[in-house]
Write an enzyme that holds these catalytic residues in place. Structure first.
Site, PDB file in Angstrom:
ATOM      1  N   GLN A 161      95.933 -40.709  13.455  1.00 45.68           N
ATOM      2  CA  GLN A 161      95.291 -40.476  12.168  1.00 45.68           C
ATOM      3  C   GLN A 161      95.993 -41.247  11.057  1.00 45.68           C
ATOM      4  OE1 GLN A 161      95.694 -36.219  12.426  1.00 45.68           O
ATOM      5  NE2 GLN A 161      93.541 -35.915  12.929  1.00 45.68           N
TER       6      GLN A 161
ATOM      7  N   CYS B  44      92.775 -32.217   9.488  1.00 41.23           N
ATOM      8  CA  CYS B  44      92.284 -30.846   9.456  1.00 41.23           C
ATOM      9  C   CYS B  44      93.283 -29.882   8.838  1.00 41.23           C
ATOM     10  CB  CYS B  44      91.917 -30.380  10.862  1.00 41.23           C
ATOM     11  SG  CYS B  44      93.303 -30.371  12.009  1.00 41.23           S
TER      12      CYS B  44
ATOM     13  N   THR C  17      80.879 -35.500  17.542  1.00 39.35           N
ATOM     14  CA  THR C  17      80.999 -36.610  18.491  1.00 39.35           C
ATOM     15  C   THR C  17      82.070 -37.631  18.088  1.00 39.35           C
ATOM     16  OG1 THR C  17      79.199 -37.747  17.329  1.00 39.35           O
ATOM     17  CG2 THR C  17      78.597 -36.451  19.280  1.00 39.35           C
ATOM     18  N   GLY C  18      82.996 -37.233  17.231  1.00 34.22           N
ATOM     19  CA  GLY C  18      84.038 -38.155  16.794  1.00 34.22           C
ATOM     20  C   GLY C  18      85.226 -38.186  17.740  1.00 34.22           C
TER      21      GLY C  18
ATOM     22  N   SER D  10     103.307 -30.858  11.477  1.00 34.82           N
ATOM     23  CA  SER D  10     102.008 -30.375  11.934  1.00 34.82           C
ATOM     24  C   SER D  10     102.040 -28.885  12.264  1.00 34.82           C
ATOM     25  CB  SER D  10     101.569 -31.155  13.179  1.00 34.82           C
ATOM     26  OG  SER D  10     101.438 -32.540  12.885  1.00 34.82           O
TER      27      SER D  10
ATOM     28  N   GLU E  70      97.800 -36.112  18.016  1.00 36.17           N
ATOM     29  CA  GLU E  70      96.760 -36.814  17.266  1.00 36.17           C
ATOM     30  C   GLU E  70      97.228 -37.439  15.952  1.00 36.17           C
ATOM     31  OE1 GLU E  70      96.265 -33.756  18.460  1.00 36.17           O
ATOM     32  OE2 GLU E  70      94.641 -33.967  19.916  1.00 36.17           O
TER      33      GLU E  70
END
Length: 404
Positions: free
Chosen positions: A111, A46, A181-182, A100, A107
């Site tokens: 990833q 993201c 919904t991931g 980040s 996360e």
């Protein structure tokens, strides 16, 4: 040679990041099929888009821009290319959460691992990239276990909820709608419940709301417009290329906070024109990122730097170590073929002896490589044994801007 093109929230507009994210699949397939590229891994999150290549090329901007449907000049001005040794330093830092929005976020390491798995699935990875990404995963685990950045709760989701909390009186009474919904949605559910949220429902543009709701004990929604009307807080984190929430599906009314965690955007920015709606998107969230915890970050960067130096040394010295082992074991095999070993036990003992004999020089070779003296090892092997050592797979080169 290893090459990385990186574009992140720190240097690139969200509009460009969004377009790169939309084109991520096309970039991966294009690079994976290119004759001059031995391997490619695409990392798209993201707040960053990165391409890691195993290639002899020195510039991949044109190829990546074309695959993503982006103007090459725009990409050159927005991204940075790293070559050789600096690629490991960068990826290890990224995987450890040091680059980040929220330093030390949880996360990103997952990833990075998934990016490698995706490359494996498409057959676009390479041995050099496998080693690089596997070492990155090991390094990120080390940062979590050996530094203060390993504390739980560091994530973009939690930062967003912290910002939203200033508008929330009681999370237990707040009606929350989750769109998506991931894996990121699952992480959001955990963060919401840690805040005390109890009334959580989920909507899926792809129709997967019910199984996700059942797994996480939520309410499933089938009508987005009705669900939006009933919600106090809406959090979107789906992967669609087009906005899911637009002014047309929002009814003016009670105050609602919409948090858009999607890239590409899940929410049309024009929704702020709907009465009662307040929008918090990734660009705004990143502006509120906390300052680095100086000591913890310094410790983590030192660990990352050491891990990167060790990786670079291993790459530099690997051809010499392989050449030495091949030479010694080749002599052993030749002698065994002449019948010098009368029993299997004797052969096993000789192979064990050869392994012990090789261990010391291999360790010393790595130590010399860490000191920048890999060439001394190569010269010694060629002088003493007449062993020809191939050039290392990745030569150390400094970072260069994409405009180079």
């Amino acid at each position: 040679m290893l090459l990385c093109l990186t574009a992140s929230h720190r240097t690139t507009s969200f509009d460009v990041l969004e377009q790169l994210t939309v084109g991520a699949s096309a970039v991966a397939s294009t690079l994976g099929a290119h004759a001059d590229i031995a391997g490619a891994v695409v990392l798209s999150t993201c707040n960053r888009f990165e391409v890691y290549l195993d290639t002899d090329a020195t510039d991949a901007v044109d190829l990546i821009a074309s695959a993503a449907g982006l103007d090459a000049d725009i990409l050159r001005s927005s991204a940075t290319q790293l070559h050789g040794d600096s690629v490991a330093q960068h990826l290890f830092s990224v995987s450890s959460g040091l680059e980040s929005v929220v330093v030390g976020e949880d996360e990103i390491s997952g990833q990075v691992s998934r990016a490698l798995l995706d490359a494996r699935d498409t057959g676009s990875t390479s041995p050099a990239l496998e080693k690089l990404f596997q070492r990155a995963t090991k390094t990120s685990r080390g940062v979590k276990t050996q530094t203060a950045l390993g504390g739980a709760g560091r994530s973009l989701v939690r930062l967003a909820l912290e910002l939203v909390s200033s508008r929330i009186t009681d999370w237990a009474e707040t009606r929350v709608l989750l769109v998506g919904t991931g894996q990121y949605a699952a992480t959001t559910v955990v963060a919401l419940r840690d805040r005390g949220a109890e009334q959580i429902s989920v909507y899926s543009p792809s129709g997967r709301a019910l199984p996700f709701a059942t797994k996480h004990t939520l309410s499933a929604e089938v009508d987005l417009a009705l669900a939006l009307t009933a919600a106090d807080v809406v959090i979107t984190c789906t992967s669609g290329a087009e906005p899911v929430i637009t002014p047309e599906v929002l009814a003016a009314g009670a105050r609602r906070m919409i948090v858009d965690l999607g890239l590409p955007r899940n929410v049309d920015p024009l929704v702020v024109g709907v009465a009662g709606v307040e929008l918090l998107d990734l660009e705004t969230i990143s502006l509120h990122a906390p300052l680095d915890e100086i000591t913890a970050t310094a410790d983590a960067r030192e660990l990352v730097g050491s891990a990167a130096s060790e990786f670079v040394a291993d790459v530099a010295i690997a051809p010499a170590v392989v050449a030495l082992r091949t030479h010694v074991l080749g002599i052993l095999d030749a002698e065994l073929a002449r019948g010098r070993a009368a029993t299997p036990e004797a052969e096993a003992a000789l192979r064990h002896f050869a392994g012990v004999l090789l261990h010391g020089p291999s360790v010393r070779a790595r130590e010399l490589a860490l000191e920048g003296r890999a060439s001394d090892v190569t010269a010694a092997l060629e002088t003493l044994f007449g062993v020809q050592v191939e050039a290392p797979a990745a030569a150390g080169e400094a970072a260069e801007p994409a405009t180079a």
